[in-house]
Structures are given as C-alpha cells and as structure tokens.
Design a protein around this motif. Structure first.
Motif, PDB file in Angstrom:
ATOM      1  N   TRP A   1       0.840  -1.194   0.000  1.00  0.00           N
ATOM      2  CA  TRP A   1       0.000   0.000   0.000  1.00  0.00           C
ATOM      3  C   TRP A   1       0.874   1.241   0.000  1.00  0.00           C
ATOM      4  CZ3 TRP A   1      -5.090  -1.069  -0.490  1.00  0.00           C
ATOM      5  CH2 TRP A   1      -5.510  -2.368  -0.155  1.00  0.00           C
ATOM      6  N   PRO A   2       1.638   1.443  -1.083  1.00  0.00           N
ATOM      7  CA  PRO A   2       2.565   2.583  -1.095  1.00  0.00           C
ATOM      8  C   PRO A   2       1.845   3.929  -0.986  1.00  0.00           C
ATOM      9  CG  PRO A   2       2.356   1.615  -3.284  1.00  0.00           C
ATOM     10  CD  PRO A   2       1.683   0.680  -2.347  1.00  0.00           C
ATOM     11  N   THR A   3       0.657   4.039  -1.571  1.00  0.00           N
ATOM     12  CA  THR A   3      -0.065   5.317  -1.534  1.00  0.00           C
ATOM     13  C   THR A   3      -0.461   5.661  -0.108  1.00  0.00           C
ATOM     14  OG1 THR A   3      -0.915   4.945  -3.761  1.00  0.00           O
ATOM     15  CG2 THR A   3      -2.044   6.600  -2.411  1.00  0.00           C
ATOM     16  N   LEU A   4      -1.037   4.685   0.619  1.00  0.00           N
ATOM     17  CA  LEU A   4      -1.437   4.919   2.005  1.00  0.00           C
ATOM     18  C   LEU A   4      -0.222   5.217   2.877  1.00  0.00           C
ATOM     19  CD1 LEU A   4      -4.204   2.207   2.566  1.00  0.00           C
ATOM     20  CD2 LEU A   4      -4.480   4.657   2.175  1.00  0.00           C
ATOM     21  N   GLU A   5       0.876   4.492   2.654  1.00  0.00           N
ATOM     22  CA  GLU A   5       2.083   4.743   3.427  1.00  0.00           C
ATOM     23  C   GLU A   5       2.604   6.154   3.177  1.00  0.00           C
ATOM     24  OE1 GLU A   5       4.769   1.714   2.341  1.00  0.00           O
ATOM     25  OE2 GLU A   5       3.701   0.115   3.410  1.00  0.00           O
ATOM     26  N   SER A   6       2.528   6.614   1.920  1.00  0.00           N
ATOM     27  CA  SER A   6       2.986   7.960   1.579  1.00  0.00           C
ATOM     28  C   SER A   6       2.102   9.018   2.243  1.00  0.00           C
ATOM     29  CB  SER A   6       2.975   8.131   0.057  1.00  0.00           C
ATOM     30  OG  SER A   6       3.338   9.452  -0.289  1.00  0.00           O
TER      31      SER A   6
END
Length: 288
Positions: free
Chosen positions: A4-9
């Motif tokens: 979940w790169p977007t949520l982590e960002s």
C-alpha cells in the motif's frame, strides 16, 4: 504480497505535517482559525442565498404566489418594495381581478404569559384568509378564518394558530392544546390549530411561533397600533394569481388600478404617493 505505497505515503505526509505544525503552534492556530472563519462564512452565505433565492415556500403551487408592493420614483432604495396598509389592501381585494385571493402579513413579537412568567416570542399578524390563500392544511385543529378577523374574534373568541415547531418544543405534540386558553399580550386567546411541519411563514428568517388575526394587532401594539392608520405603510401584501393569469397580466392591472385605489383611500396617503410618482408592483413570491 499486497503493498500500500499510496497509504504509506499519505501517512508519512500527515506525520510530517503534524511535526511542522507542532514546531509553529501560533501559525497552526492562525491557519485553522482562518480556515474555520472562511468555511463558516461561505456556509452561512450559501444558507442565506438558498433560503432567499432557491428554496420555494412549502405551499401548493408556489409559482403563482406574488407580493404586491409600492415603488416610488426615487433614488432612495427605501422607496422601492414598500408595503401597503389595511386600507390599500382592502381596496385591492375589492377591485383587483387577477387574484384568487389577497392577504396581509406583518411580523410582530408577542408576549406569552404562563404560570406568572412572561416571555417574548416571534409572531405574525395575518389576514383571516391567509392560510386558505396559501392552500395549506393544518397539522391539528383548524386555521384562522375571515370570521376570526374581527374585533373580539369569532365564535372561539380571539383565535390563534401555533407553529408546528413551537407545538413540538413547548407542548410536546400534545393534541389537547387545541381549544386551550392561553394568555397572549395580556389577552385570553384560544389555540385553534397547528401549522404544518416545515412552514415557517412567508417572510424568510422570521419564523413566527404564533399566528394572530389582523384585528388583534391593536392589542399587541397598544397606542402604537397601525391597523387603522391611513398614513403608514406596514402591511406586506401577498396574492395568489388566478389560473391563466401571469405576473405581467397582474402588473398591468395593478398599474391601471393605482389611481382608483388612491382615490378610494385617504387623501393624505394619495398625495404623498402621487408626489413620489409611486406605482404598484407585482413580484414573484415563490421563495417568500
């Protein structure tokens, strides 16, 4: 493996923003305050514009409701959209053919006395035919009728109608309030009906809790009564256009009737309005 790169960002951005704001609390408080003021102001303006320009009155066929007023030939904005008085309105009721009904309306605070305690509430003084012209049905009991709009009232004495909101909040939807005697402006009056839910009058923002007949006005205002004054303009007049009659048709008739109505009413009023090159105007009343 799910990632979940977007949520982590986003979460990293939030933590970074919180760290930055915590380092400048004064800036953070100012920014939040300005945003709150801006959002609140825009919400308030939209709510007002929606009520004044977009939202129709909760009545049958609101597009046929019009407001009848007087415009003067003057640069003073106060000379436009002036109300009428009882004598002007009664003359129009006798002579105008474009309307199925004409009624008068005036906002007025009133004093309710219960158990020795007096409180002021918003009210409206209205013609006895008002609710019939509006085409409304009562939530309980009955509405005011022309027979109630006379000195001393009708068969129930002085009759009044409560707003639905006041009935719910003050009397907890108790139907036994119909027929009850209460004290309004020092006078014993009879509650004869409850207005329908959602109806808060025809003047946006006034939200009356009590509807009283025009003949009751001298008991509310005493020596400052305007009911029989020929030299004051205080009564907002409304009309319901007959089927097939347009606003333009009604306006043309009002222009034709102006001189006849002036002749029928007090000479002092005629002199003042004629000097100001006044005329009747008819504006759409769908939004109140």
């Amino acid at each position: 493996m799910w990632q979940w790169p977007t949520l982590e960002s986003i979460w990293a951005d939030i933590r970074y923003a919180m760290r930055q704001l915590s380092r400048s609390p004064a800036f953070a408080a100012t920014a939040i305050f300005v945003l709150a003021i801006g959002i609140g102001a825009n919400t308030g303006i939209f709510t007002l514009m929606h009520a004044l320009l977009l939202k129709s009155l909760p009545i049958p066929d609101p597009d046929s409701l019009v407001r009848i007023s007087v415009n003067g030939d003057s640069p003073d904005p106060g000379a436009n959209g002036m109300p009428l008085n009882l004598f002007l309105m009664q003359s129009l009721q006798r002579q105008a053919k474009s309307f199925s009904g004409i009624f008068g309306w005036s906002s007025s605070d009133v004093v309710l006395t219960e158990n020795g305690v007096s409180r002021i509430y918003p009210g409206a003084i209205v013609s006895g035919n008002t609710f019939q012209v509006l085409g409304l049905a009562p939530a309980e009991g009955r509405f005011l009728m022309p027979a109630d709009d006379q000195t001393g009232g009708g068969t129930d004495g002085w009759a009044i109608v409560l707003s639905h909101r006041f009935w719910v909040q003050h009397y907890h939807e108790d139907s036994s309030v119909i027929g009850k005697q209460i004290t309004l402006s020092g006078q014993s009056v009879t509650v004869v009906g409850i207005a329908p839910s959602g109806f808060d009058g025809v003047l946006v923002g006034t939200n009356p809790d009590f509807y009283m007949p025009l003949a009751f006005e001298p008991l509310v205002h005493g020596k400052e009564s305007l009911l029989h004054s020929t030299g004051s303009l205080w009564l907002t007049a409304w009309g319901r256009l007959k089927p097939g009659i347009s606003q333009a048709n009604a306006l043309a008739e009002m222009s034709h009737l102006f001189e006849a109505v002036m002749r029928e009413t007090a000479p002092s009023m005629r002199s003042r309005l004629v000097q100001n090159h006044a005329r009747f105007v008819v504006v759409l009343g769908r939004t109140g």
